[in-house]
Design a protein around this motif. Sequence first.
Motif, PDB file in Angstrom:
ATOM      1  N   GLY A 262       4.308 -26.111  -7.675  1.00 28.15           N
ATOM      2  CA  GLY A 262       3.364 -25.947  -8.772  1.00 28.15           C
ATOM      3  C   GLY A 262       1.987 -26.391  -8.348  1.00 28.15           C
ATOM      4  O   GLY A 262       1.834 -27.322  -7.554  1.00 28.15           O
ATOM      5  N   GLU A 263       0.971 -25.709  -8.839  1.00 32.28           N
ATOM      6  CA  GLU A 263      -0.412 -26.059  -8.510  1.00 32.28           C
ATOM      7  C   GLU A 263      -1.312 -25.577  -9.633  1.00 32.28           C
ATOM      8  O   GLU A 263      -0.990 -24.602 -10.327  1.00 32.28           O
ATOM      9  N   GLY A 264      -2.419 -26.266  -9.835  1.00 32.75           N
ATOM     10  CA  GLY A 264      -3.357 -25.848 -10.862  1.00 32.75           C
ATOM     11  C   GLY A 264      -3.971 -24.495 -10.558  1.00 32.75           C
ATOM     12  O   GLY A 264      -4.077 -23.632 -11.432  1.00 32.75           O
ATOM     13  N   ARG A 265      -4.357 -24.301  -9.306  1.00 34.81           N
ATOM     14  CA  ARG A 265      -4.996 -23.040  -8.914  1.00 34.81           C
ATOM     15  C   ARG A 265      -4.554 -22.673  -7.507  1.00 34.81           C
ATOM     16  O   ARG A 265      -4.628 -23.494  -6.596  1.00 34.81           O
ATOM     17  N   LEU A 266      -4.100 -21.448  -7.337  1.00 31.73           N
ATOM     18  CA  LEU A 266      -3.696 -20.939  -6.036  1.00 31.73           C
ATOM     19  C   LEU A 266      -4.851 -20.116  -5.488  1.00 31.73           C
ATOM     20  O   LEU A 266      -5.264 -19.124  -6.090  1.00 31.73           O
ATOM     21  N   ASP A 267      -5.424 -20.568  -4.344  1.00 30.20           N
ATOM     22  CA  ASP A 267      -6.574 -19.859  -3.793  1.00 30.20           C
ATOM     23  C   ASP A 267      -6.571 -19.965  -2.276  1.00 30.20           C
ATOM     24  O   ASP A 267      -5.610 -20.456  -1.678  1.00 30.20           O
ATOM     25  N   SER A 268      -7.640 -19.510  -1.650  1.00 30.24           N
ATOM     26  CA  SER A 268      -7.705 -19.481  -0.185  1.00 30.24           C
ATOM     27  C   SER A 268      -7.625 -20.875   0.423  1.00 30.24           C
ATOM     28  O   SER A 268      -7.173 -21.042   1.557  1.00 30.24           O
ATOM     29  N   GLN A 269      -8.063 -21.908  -0.300  1.00 32.56           N
ATOM     30  CA  GLN A 269      -8.013 -23.268   0.230  1.00 32.56           C
ATOM     31  C   GLN A 269      -6.604 -23.835   0.255  1.00 32.56           C
ATOM     32  O   GLN A 269      -6.349 -24.824   0.942  1.00 32.56           O
ATOM     33  N   THR A 270      -5.680 -23.209  -0.475  1.00 34.70           N
ATOM     34  CA  THR A 270      -4.305 -23.699  -0.503  1.00 34.70           C
ATOM     35  C   THR A 270      -3.705 -23.719   0.887  1.00 34.70           C
ATOM     36  O   THR A 270      -2.870 -24.571   1.211  1.00 34.70           O
ATOM     37  N   ALA A 271      -4.130 -22.797   1.741  1.00 35.11           N
ATOM     38  CA  ALA A 271      -3.581 -22.699   3.098  1.00 35.11           C
ATOM     39  C   ALA A 271      -4.181 -23.718   4.055  1.00 35.11           C
ATOM     40  O   ALA A 271      -3.714 -23.844   5.189  1.00 35.11           O
ATOM     41  N   GLU A 272      -5.192 -24.468   3.617  1.00 36.07           N
ATOM     42  CA  GLU A 272      -5.923 -25.349   4.520  1.00 36.07           C
ATOM     43  C   GLU A 272      -5.469 -26.795   4.398  1.00 36.07           C
ATOM     44  O   GLU A 272      -6.211 -27.687   4.012  1.00 36.07           O
ATOM     45  N   GLY A 273      -4.199 -27.039   4.734  1.00 34.72           N
ATOM     46  CA  GLY A 273      -3.689 -28.402   4.756  1.00 34.72           C
ATOM     47  C   GLY A 273      -3.249 -28.949   3.427  1.00 34.72           C
ATOM     48  O   GLY A 273      -2.895 -30.120   3.320  1.00 34.72           O
ATOM     49  N   LYS A 274      -3.280 -28.137   2.376  1.00 36.54           N
ATOM     50  CA  LYS A 274      -2.839 -28.598   1.072  1.00 36.54           C
ATOM     51  C   LYS A 274      -1.318 -28.715   1.061  1.00 36.54           C
ATOM     52  O   LYS A 274      -0.608 -28.225   1.936  1.00 36.54           O
ATOM     53  N   ILE A 275      -0.806 -29.364   0.029  1.00 35.81           N
ATOM     54  CA  ILE A 275       0.621 -29.672  -0.010  1.00 35.81           C
ATOM     55  C   ILE A 275       1.485 -28.424   0.005  1.00 35.81           C
ATOM     56  O   ILE A 275       2.535 -28.383   0.657  1.00 35.81           O
ATOM     57  N   ILE A 276       1.072 -27.361  -0.684  1.00 33.53           N
ATOM     58  CA  ILE A 276       1.894 -26.155  -0.715  1.00 33.53           C
ATOM     59  C   ILE A 276       2.011 -25.541   0.673  1.00 33.53           C
ATOM     60  O   ILE A 276       3.093 -25.110   1.091  1.00 33.53           O
ATOM     61  N   SER A 277       0.924 -25.503   1.432  1.00 34.22           N
ATOM     62  CA  SER A 277       0.989 -24.926   2.776  1.00 34.22           C
ATOM     63  C   SER A 277       1.906 -25.744   3.675  1.00 34.22           C
ATOM     64  O   SER A 277       2.632 -25.192   4.512  1.00 34.22           O
ATOM     65  N   THR A 278       1.909 -27.058   3.487  1.00 33.92           N
ATOM     66  CA  THR A 278       2.768 -27.909   4.299  1.00 33.92           C
ATOM     67  C   THR A 278       4.235 -27.720   3.918  1.00 33.92           C
ATOM     68  O   THR A 278       5.124 -27.703   4.781  1.00 33.92           O
ATOM     69  N   ILE A 279       4.503 -27.558   2.627  1.00 32.51           N
ATOM     70  CA  ILE A 279       5.871 -27.289   2.187  1.00 32.51           C
ATOM     71  C   ILE A 279       6.357 -25.955   2.749  1.00 32.51           C
ATOM     72  O   ILE A 279       7.478 -25.844   3.257  1.00 32.51           O
ATOM     73  N   LEU A 280       5.518 -24.929   2.698  1.00 34.78           N
ATOM     74  CA  LEU A 280       5.901 -23.635   3.256  1.00 34.78           C
ATOM     75  C   LEU A 280       6.218 -23.752   4.738  1.00 34.78           C
ATOM     76  O   LEU A 280       7.187 -23.153   5.233  1.00 34.78           O
ATOM     77  N   HIS A 281       5.420 -24.522   5.467  1.00 37.65           N
ATOM     78  CA  HIS A 281       5.672 -24.721   6.897  1.00 37.65           C
ATOM     79  C   HIS A 281       7.024 -25.388   7.123  1.00 37.65           C
ATOM     80  O   HIS A 281       7.789 -24.983   8.015  1.00 37.65           O
ATOM     81  N   ARG A 282       7.350 -26.373   6.307  1.00 41.84           N
ATOM     82  CA  ARG A 282       8.622 -27.075   6.483  1.00 41.84           C
ATOM     83  C   ARG A 282       9.815 -26.196   6.100  1.00 41.84           C
ATOM     84  O   ARG A 282      10.877 -26.314   6.699  1.00 41.84           O
ATOM     85  N   VAL A 283       9.627 -25.351   5.113  1.00 39.31           N
ATOM     86  CA  VAL A 283      10.695 -24.415   4.761  1.00 39.31           C
ATOM     87  C   VAL A 283      10.965 -23.475   5.934  1.00 39.31           C
ATOM     88  O   VAL A 283      12.116 -23.242   6.325  1.00 39.31           O
ATOM     89  N   ARG A 284       9.891 -22.951   6.548  1.00 38.45           N
ATOM     90  CA  ARG A 284      10.067 -22.075   7.712  1.00 38.45           C
ATOM     91  C   ARG A 284      10.695 -22.826   8.873  1.00 38.45           C
ATOM     92  O   ARG A 284      11.581 -22.313   9.559  1.00 38.45           O
TER      93      ARG A 284
END
Length: 350
Positions: A262-284
């Motif tokens: 969950g996140e307040g806003r999903l945007d281009s900055q989400t991929a820049e070290g934010k928690i969601i990008s890190t979770i996606l990396h760990r899932v992969r």
Amino acid sequence: MPSTRTRGHEHPDRTGQLQRDLCRGRSRRSRGRRACRRRRPNGPAPVADGGEGSFEALCRGLGAVPVPVEVQNPWGMPARAEIGITADGGTAVVELAQAGGITMAHDGDRDPVSASTYGTGMMIAEAVRHGARKILVATGGSATTDGGSGAIRAIQDAGGLRGAQLTVLSDVTTTFVDAARVFGPQKGADPATVKVLEERLARQASEFPRDPTGVLRSGAAGGFAGGMWAHFGAELVSGADTVLNAVGFDRELEQATAVVVGEGRLDSQTAEGKIISTILHRVRRSGRSLQVFAVVGSVSEDLGDYRENFADVLVASDAAAMRAAGADIAVVVNSLPDGGRLPDAGMLQT
């Protein structure tokens, strides 16, 4: 391409208050970053990336108890904060925003030039007084661009670190002098003021025991990270990875049927070290074919191909929309061939 489904009324910069998510986890307003793992009976621990919510997540993950501290806000007025101390007293958790945050109450001028990290230094000094040998400092949400000079002074006024090791957590890789240009406008600095702040950081870098210019993450919290690195040998690390390690994310991921973020806003900055990008990396990295769902307050038009990382993106900005999003995700997950079951539908609610 994954769809984006909108429910309720979309608010561009609003993070929903997710009091119960698909794993019955609790959160606070503007701290709605979550990853669902089925095994923990009371729901998932909150996760964060070194910014908002990091104090709560780290204290829960490390078993740290909040301890009240009298501090100063960025403009020198008295304020109250908390530090976290683990049961053995060896580790402390400090959240810079509790003493140096942009949202702190203040009746006077919120001048970006005079804003100081002295109060954060008071928190670090208090952690040392409690006997902590390792001090984790989360740096998001600061009002300051003082290069950490205020915190340095407060720590030195209290007798130094006395052998304690500082670890500074951040969700940005910005370097020291660039902090003024990148973050200054967010803190109320106009172009002329940004120039003043930039020149001050450059001067500080040349005068510090070690020059933080060019060191990745040294610009976090207006150069606070660089000041801690230069004066005290602080380790500068990814806030997201540190928090996920603390809450045992990888262990929980092994038991997951799906992941919901969950996140307040999903945007281009989400991929820049934010928690969601890190979770996606760990899932992969886990090697498992887990579906990842995103429930967000809004989606930016600049998201682009990043949307492909999710099985579905659902925009939900009120209680009814969150319940509906939870029901939709539960239907999908309950139909997976491995027979995995989520709790009953309708768990995204206030």
